[in-house]
Design an enzyme around this catalytic site. Sequence first.
Site, short mmCIF file in Angstrom:
data_model
loop_
_atom_site.label_atom_id
_atom_site.label_comp_id
_atom_site.label_asym_id
_atom_site.label_seq_id
_atom_site.Cartn_x
_atom_site.Cartn_y
_atom_site.Cartn_z
N TYR A 183 0.83 -1.21 0.00
CA TYR A 183 0.00 0.00 0.00
C TYR A 183 0.87 1.26 0.00
CZ TYR A 183 -3.33 3.56 1.18
OH TYR A 183 -4.10 4.69 1.14
N TRP A 221 1.28 5.66 -1.72
CA TRP A 221 1.01 6.63 -2.77
C TRP A 221 2.12 6.74 -3.81
CZ3 TRP A 221 -2.49 11.07 -3.61
CH2 TRP A 221 -3.74 10.85 -3.04
N1 LIG Z 1 -2.17 8.86 12.20
C1 LIG Z 1 -2.55 8.84 10.92
N2 LIG Z 1 -1.96 7.99 10.06
C2 LIG Z 1 -2.33 7.97 8.79
C3 LIG Z 1 -3.35 8.82 8.31
C4 LIG Z 1 -3.98 9.69 9.23
O1 LIG Z 1 -4.91 10.46 8.90
N3 LIG Z 1 -3.54 9.69 10.52
N4 LIG Z 1 -3.71 8.79 6.99
C5 LIG Z 1 -3.49 7.55 6.27
C6 LIG Z 1 -3.67 7.72 4.83
S1 LIG Z 1 -5.19 8.32 4.36
C7 LIG Z 1 -2.74 7.38 3.92
S2 LIG Z 1 -3.16 7.43 2.25
C8 LIG Z 1 -1.41 6.87 4.31
C9 LIG Z 1 -0.27 7.33 3.39
O2 LIG Z 1 0.81 6.48 3.53
P1 LIG Z 1 1.85 6.22 2.35
O3 LIG Z 1 1.21 6.35 1.02
O4 LIG Z 1 2.58 4.95 2.65
O5 LIG Z 1 2.84 7.46 2.56
P2 LIG Z 1 3.90 8.12 1.59
O6 LIG Z 1 4.79 8.93 2.47
O7 LIG Z 1 3.21 8.83 0.49
O8 LIG Z 1 4.70 6.86 1.04
C10 LIG Z 1 5.04 6.67 -0.29
C11 LIG Z 1 6.47 6.15 -0.36
O9 LIG Z 1 6.76 5.81 -1.71
C12 LIG Z 1 8.07 6.29 -2.02
N5 LIG Z 1 8.15 6.49 -3.49
C13 LIG Z 1 7.86 7.60 -4.20
N6 LIG Z 1 8.03 7.38 -5.51
C14 LIG Z 1 8.45 6.10 -5.65
C15 LIG Z 1 8.80 5.30 -6.78
O10 LIG Z 1 8.73 5.70 -7.92
N7 LIG Z 1 9.20 4.03 -6.51
C16 LIG Z 1 9.27 3.53 -5.25
N8 LIG Z 1 9.68 2.27 -5.11
N9 LIG Z 1 8.96 4.27 -4.17
C17 LIG Z 1 8.53 5.53 -4.37
C18 LIG Z 1 8.18 7.58 -1.23
O11 LIG Z 1 9.53 7.98 -1.08
C19 LIG Z 1 7.48 7.20 0.07
O12 LIG Z 1 8.39 6.67 1.00
O13 LIG Z 1 -1.14 7.27 5.67
C20 LIG Z 1 -2.16 6.85 6.57
N10 LIG Z 1 -1.72 7.11 7.92
N1 LIG Z 2 -1.38 18.60 1.83
C1 LIG Z 2 -1.81 17.32 1.84
N2 LIG Z 2 -3.04 17.02 1.37
C2 LIG Z 2 -3.48 15.73 1.40
C3 LIG Z 2 -2.66 14.67 1.86
C4 LIG Z 2 -1.37 15.03 2.37
O1 LIG Z 2 -0.60 14.16 2.83
N3 LIG Z 2 -0.98 16.34 2.33
N4 LIG Z 2 -3.13 13.37 1.84
C5 LIG Z 2 -4.28 13.06 0.97
C6 LIG Z 2 -4.92 11.80 1.39
S1 LIG Z 2 -4.12 10.35 1.05
C7 LIG Z 2 -6.14 11.75 1.97
S2 LIG Z 2 -6.85 10.24 2.35
C8 LIG Z 2 -6.90 12.95 2.29
C9 LIG Z 2 -7.52 12.88 3.70
O2 LIG Z 2 -8.51 13.82 3.85
P1 LIG Z 2 -9.31 13.89 5.24
O3 LIG Z 2 -9.56 12.54 5.76
O4 LIG Z 2 -10.47 14.78 5.05
O5 LIG Z 2 -8.23 14.68 6.11
P2 LIG Z 2 -7.52 14.68 7.53
O6 LIG Z 2 -6.45 15.70 7.35
O7 LIG Z 2 -7.15 13.32 8.02
O8 LIG Z 2 -8.64 15.20 8.52
C10 LIG Z 2 -9.31 16.42 8.34
C11 LIG Z 2 -9.80 16.94 9.68
O9 LIG Z 2 -10.77 16.07 10.25
C12 LIG Z 2 -10.91 16.46 11.61
N5 LIG Z 2 -11.40 15.31 12.37
C13 LIG Z 2 -10.70 14.26 12.86
N6 LIG Z 2 -11.54 13.41 13.51
C14 LIG Z 2 -12.78 13.95 13.42
C15 LIG Z 2 -14.08 13.54 13.89
O10 LIG Z 2 -14.26 12.51 14.53
N7 LIG Z 2 -15.12 14.36 13.57
C16 LIG Z 2 -14.98 15.52 12.89
N8 LIG Z 2 -16.05 16.24 12.63
N9 LIG Z 2 -13.77 15.92 12.44
C17 LIG Z 2 -12.70 15.15 12.69
C18 LIG Z 2 -9.53 16.92 12.07
O11 LIG Z 2 -9.66 18.16 12.74
C19 LIG Z 2 -8.75 17.02 10.77
O12 LIG Z 2 -8.00 18.23 10.67
O13 LIG Z 2 -6.06 14.11 2.22
C20 LIG Z 2 -5.33 14.16 0.99
N10 LIG Z 2 -4.72 15.47 0.92
MO LIG Z 3 -5.12 8.64 2.03
#
Ligand SMILES: Nc1nc2c(c(=O)[nH]1)N[C@H]1C(S)=C(S)[C@@H](COP(=O)(O)OP(=O)(O)OC[C@H]3O[C@@H](n4cnc5c(=O)[nH]c(N)nc54)[C@H](O)[C@@H]3O)O[C@H]1N2
Ligand SMILES: Nc1nc2c(c(=O)[nH]1)N[C@H]1C(S)=C(S)[C@@H](COP(=O)(O)OP(=O)(O)OC[C@H]3O[C@@H](n4cnc5c(=O)[nH]c(N)nc54)[C@H](O)[C@@H]3O)O[C@H]1N2
Ligand SMILES: [Mo]
Length: 750
Positions: free
Chosen positions: A113, A115
């Site tokens: 998993y 991005w």
């Molecule tokens: N506490 C908490 N944890 C969360 C979340 C949260 O809201 N709270 N959000 C979750 C969510 S929604 C997501 S999507 C995840 C994101 O988690 P990830 O998608 O695992 O996070 P990234 O840092 O984007 O990891 C991508 C990795 O791919 C590497 N990479 C980039 N390009 C390439 C390439 O071309 N080849 C290879 N082999 N590697 C490459 C980058 O250097 C990086 O280390 O985190 C989750 N974790």
């Molecule tokens: N700049 C930037 N943008 C991103 C990403 C990034 O890494 N960087 N990651 C992307 C990815 S993979 C994803 S999945 C999306 C995630 O998009 P979201 O899931 O919408 O984003 P989060 O930043 O996890 O949370 C948004 C807000 O939800 C609020 N929140 C947390 N728990 C609760 C709750 O129980 N109730 C309510 N009402 N609010 C709550 C918190 O205050 C938090 O700031 O963002 C995407 N956009």
């Molecule tokens: Mo995500």
Amino acid sequence: MAGGARSTTKVTSSHWGAFEADVEDGRIVATRPFAADPQPSAISSILPAAVHHRSRVLRPSVRRGWLATRGRGGRGSEDFVALPWDEALDIAASEIDRVRKTHGNEAIFGGSYGWGSAGRFHHAQSQLHRFLNCIGGYVASFGSYSTGCAQAIIPHVFGMNFLDLLYEHQDSWQTIYDHTETLVMFGGINPKNSQVNAGGGTEHETGGWFARFAAKAMRRINIGPQRDDAPEGCEWLPVRPASDTALMLALAHVIETEGLTNRDFLARCTVGFDRFRPYLLGEADGQPKSPEWAHPLCGVEPAEIRALARRMATTRTLITLSWSLQRGEHGEQPYWMSAVLAAMLGQIGLPGGGVGYGYGAIGGIGKSFQGLRGMTFPQGRNPVETVIPVARIADMLRNPGQPYDFNGRRGPFPDIRLIFWAGGNPFHHHQDLNALHEAWQKPETIIVSEPWWTATAKRVDIVFPATTPYEREDIGRSSLDDYLFHMPRLIPPVGEARDDYAILSGLAERMGVGPAFTEGRTAEEWIATLYAEYRRLAAEEGVEVPGLDELRARNWVRLPIRTDGPSRTHFAAFRENPETEALKTPSGKIEIFSETIDGFGYEDCPGHPIWLPPREWLGAAAPAAPLHLVSPQPGDKLHSQLESALADVPGARPEGIVMHPDDAVARGISAGDLVRVFNARGACRARACVSDGIHPGVVALPTGAWFGDPGDNLDPHGNPNVLTLDVGTSRLGQGCSAHTALVEVARLDA
Ligand SMILES: Nc1nc2c(c(=O)[nH]1)N[C@H]1C(S)=C(S)[C@@H](COP(=O)(O)OP(=O)(O)OC[C@H]3O[C@@H](n4cnc5c(=O)[nH]c(N)nc54)[C@H](O)[C@@H]3O)O[C@H]1N2
Ligand SMILES: Nc1nc2c(c(=O)[nH]1)N[C@H]1C(S)=C(S)[C@@H](COP(=O)(O)OP(=O)(O)OC[C@H]3O[C@@H](n4cnc5c(=O)[nH]c(N)nc54)[C@H](O)[C@@H]3O)O[C@H]1N2
Ligand SMILES: [Mo]
């Protein structure tokens, strides 16, 4: 910029949008916004420092203890031996072969998993999956950390795949602008998050739409723990995290008891209100879900709940939910309950009314485009059928052979001996990282391909240095964007980095499946092949796409595929003709009560939405720690990417934690102080940011600071995942529960 043969400027694409890159003598020296982007993301500005950073993996590297004795202990604490490519590929190929011959392909976890990077061909995860399929398959993962729980619950309610609902059956920004009078945003709509769109989103427009909504005097109400979760100028109704379902139930209670329920819509388009109503009114359990009941749970005054409910029932109202609401324990409930509330209001299928999920979470939601197929690297077929819900990885590693429930299925966890990861960072994305670190010691071998020495790369046995997109040619496009990019190779590979395609081709050849993996094509030939197919399919849809050479010369084009204007979602047709336009639920209608879910017998997700408090939240009877931690996405980067260079900026680490002035004062903490954030699972350092834009009792620490080395029992950079809870949302969704965690904060005297 200054001329000279060795300096060029080209546009390229990324998940946070397009940008111009200046290259001199094989180095990216500067980036600038893409001219057509009204609100470009600043994330690219750190890219020149990150791409050439000292944290790049320069050579294939094998952990010393594993190389010597195949020893498992020491992941994360031992150093690495750099080897020539041929030697490292030989070792990895024979190890993968040994594991599949000894334990079968069921022992290989290739979910991988993450991005990775934008770019259609060099998509690391697809590349890895194709390779693993060629050698007999792998254990895969289902869903995402983003929306895993929603992907399980929404099909039961709306009879639609959640991603189809998001991308094809929600109102466009234009329709919202034209029709919505009240926008009720649970979890806000966050321009910080809409910087990002998988595969790229070129014109960032969320901020612009909100300026137009304000000019029109649309009421915009942000319901959640943080004021900044919505653009400036929105009203803010502070609520405790995880209490949204209680508030929604109270809104529903007012609507039902004041005769505001749309009975006609319920009768024609839904099933099961009669099973839900006794619960709502308290006939089933003696507890009416009234505003007085909800007040101590969510913190909103009863009078305010009543006023909001009446407004929602009497104006065109769109209820929106951020994805964060389902990234917590019982995340199924607010997603289901919002659908019930919208059904009671009876506006589903009317323009600018009903319920919508994930506006602002990524930039593409709210835009609509003619769909074009193609430009997808074929992964082949996976002969192994075992799939785990993506966020259950640590459970899987800890409990081989043990049963677990998931959405009506019961299966044993596989016994994993080898993990291969490309394009993700589990030691960024998973919860309770100290526990993952323990579970991660169990497999015999772990391999990653990764450009940087991330916390994950440091914890494996074999690291292959991967190129970044700036070191290879690719095509950039997203199904939620109308720009098409040629992503040129800007610079030569850093160190000895190779493309994932080259790495996996090397392994495939050694394992006797070279021709199956490559089909005899170079990367350039694959890109030409995929592009030609894309172009042909586009032509069938009446869309003219330039030839590859022309795209190379032009660098980017804008395709005439934007279809905004009044939305015509499937729900509009369904609303008019619920019999002929039936949904794909068992009843053909929106399911307020689901016989299917009821039949699963899960007490943590019964047959209709109910209020279920998570095990850690501010309402807990005897909380182990007093503050609720939310861990949102970082505004200055994408997850953990580019972190190594950002961390060099003076004062940037540890990461800032936002807390309310009352909570700071009670602990003798002032803005800028170094603090320790801790609970029974772990501890990290952070820097205090004091703000009245956060609900008292809540603290927010963004994700993305790299997890420290083992033995650091105080994570130095401020990684919230040393604190978060690693449990599934419920037996139904098994999504990640990142936003469920209680912590304490104390001043650290530096
Ligand atoms: N506490 C908490 N944890 C969360 C979340 C949260 O809201 N709270 N959000 C979750 C969510 S929604 C997501 S999507 C995840 C994101 O988690 P990830 O998608 O695992 O996070 P990234 O840092 O984007 O990891 C991508 C990795 O791919 C590497 N990479 C980039 N390009 C390439 C390439 O071309 N080849 C290879 N082999 N590697 C490459 C980058 O250097 C990086 O280390 O985190 C989750 N974790
Ligand atoms: N700049 C930037 N943008 C991103 C990403 C990034 O890494 N960087 N990651 C992307 C990815 S993979 C994803 S999945 C999306 C995630 O998009 P979201 O899931 O919408 O984003 P989060 O930043 O996890 O949370 C948004 C807000 O939800 C609020 N929140 C947390 N728990 C609760 C709750 O129980 N109730 C309510 N009402 N609010 C709550 C918190 O205050 C938090 O700031 O963002 C995407 N956009
Ligand atoms: Mo995500």
